[in-house]
Design a protein around this motif. Structure first.
Motif: not given
Length: 116
Positions: A21-29
């Protein structure tokens, strides 16, 4: 109307969801759906003894992650997901990408990318 895509990821049930979830948040998901599913594939099963009968177990618990996007590039999602989920062993999973024809927010009635 801009293009919308659904990215569907089937991976190990033991995935670190917080890291994902943190990785996805970094790219704007901003939104994802998680489901616990079962499936079989190339990963080898194992044999177990159940009430004196040998049984080959080749159906495994998996995690299904669904993401629908319009503004985040699909290639960015694939790269980010692969970096978190890759272990190099059979059973890491698969990523599927589908075009989405229409999206409707039931609450607001917004349609298309605005509904995301």
């Amino acid at each position: 109307m801009s293009d919308m895509f659904k990215v569907e990821i089937i991976t190990r049930n033991s995935t670190d969801l917080e890291a994902f979830k943190m990785k996805m948040a970094e790219i704007g998901v901003s939104g994802m759906t998680f489901s616990h599913v079962q499936g079989c594939g190339l990963e080898e099963g194992y044999t177990e003894l159940y009430r004196g009968v040998k049984k080959v177990q080749n159906v495994f618990d998996r995690l299904k992650i669904e993401i629908v996007v319009s503004s985040v590039p699909v290639d960015d999602i694939i790269k980010a997901a692969s970096s978190v989920l890759h272990t190099g062993k059979a059973g890491d999973g698969k990523i599927f990408v589908y075009p989405v024809q229409q999206t409707i927010d039931i609450n607001t009635g917004k349609q298309g990318p605005a509904a995301l």
